[in-house]
Design a protein around this motif. Sequence first.
Motif, PDB file in Angstrom:
ATOM      1  N   LEU A  71      34.864  20.153   8.570  1.00 45.67           N
ATOM      2  CA  LEU A  71      33.245  20.483   9.220  1.00 45.67           C
ATOM      3  C   LEU A  71      32.369  20.391   7.946  1.00 45.67           C
ATOM      4  N   HIS A  72      32.681  20.656   6.669  1.00 50.46           N
ATOM      5  CA  HIS A  72      31.601  20.510   5.443  1.00 50.46           C
ATOM      6  C   HIS A  72      31.643  18.915   5.412  1.00 50.46           C
ATOM      7  N   ALA A 102      29.231  17.879   8.426  1.00 53.78           N
ATOM      8  CA  ALA A 102      27.805  18.313   8.004  1.00 53.78           C
ATOM      9  C   ALA A 102      27.113  17.614   6.947  1.00 53.78           C
ATOM     10  N   GLY A 152      37.954  23.367   7.836  1.00 53.19           N
ATOM     11  CA  GLY A 152      36.723  23.854   7.068  1.00 53.19           C
ATOM     12  C   GLY A 152      36.146  22.684   6.237  1.00 53.19           C
ATOM     13  N   ALA A 164      31.593  26.395   5.167  1.00 51.06           N
ATOM     14  CA  ALA A 164      32.430  25.766   6.555  1.00 51.06           C
ATOM     15  C   ALA A 164      33.700  26.311   6.584  1.00 51.06           C
ATOM     16  N   MET A 184      25.483  22.395   4.356  1.00 46.25           N
ATOM     17  CA  MET A 184      26.442  23.311   4.522  1.00 46.25           C
ATOM     18  C   MET A 184      27.363  23.377   3.238  1.00 46.25           C
ATOM     19  N   THR A 187      30.749  23.986   1.130  1.00 44.30           N
ATOM     20  CA  THR A 187      32.170  24.047   1.513  1.00 44.30           C
ATOM     21  C   THR A 187      32.660  25.596   1.868  1.00 44.30           C
TER      22      THR A 187
END
Length: 164
Positions: A144-145, A148, A141, A6, A1, A3
Motif C-alpha cells: 500500500l505504501h 501510494a 502495508g 500504510a 502516506m 510506511t
Amino acid sequence: MSTLLAIAITTGILSGIWGWVAVSFGLLSWTGFLGCTSYFAAPKDGVRGLLESYATNLTGVFWAMVIISGSQYMSIEIMGYVLTGIVSFLMCIQAKKQWLSYIPGTFIGCCATFAANGEWQIVIPSLLLGGAFGFSMKASGLWLHKRASAEKSLQQSVINEQAQ
C-alpha cells in the motif's frame, strides 16, 4: 502516506478479519495475535522472519509440553520448578542453531501453551495462522505504501509538467 500509516491501515483491517477467522474456526484469537506479534518482532524480515518465527514458536510449544508433562510425574513440587529452570536454559541454548536463534519466539510459543492449559492442538494452528496474518499485515502495508508513493510521484510529475 508513510510506511507506518500504510501498515497500520492493513493491520487494522486484517486484525478484524483474523478475529472473525479465529472465532469461525474455533481458534484462539489471542494466540494468533501472539503469532502475529512474534513475526513483527522477529529480527529477520519477510519469509525468512516468518519461518524463524514459526520454528521458534513451535519449539516453544514443545518445551512447554515437556515442562507440563514432566511436572505431572514429579511428586515433589520443587522438582517442577527445577525442570522449568532446566528447560528455560535449553530454550535459550537452542539459539546456537541459526533457525532457532529468535529466543523471544520460543518463549512466546511456550507461554501461549501454558496459557492454553497445554492444549497444544489448538495453540499450534492459532500461532501459525496468526504468524501468516502478521506477515500479510506487513506485506500488504508495504504494498500500500509503495502504491501510494508511486501515485503521489505520478501526480507530482503531472503537476510539474503542467507548470512548465
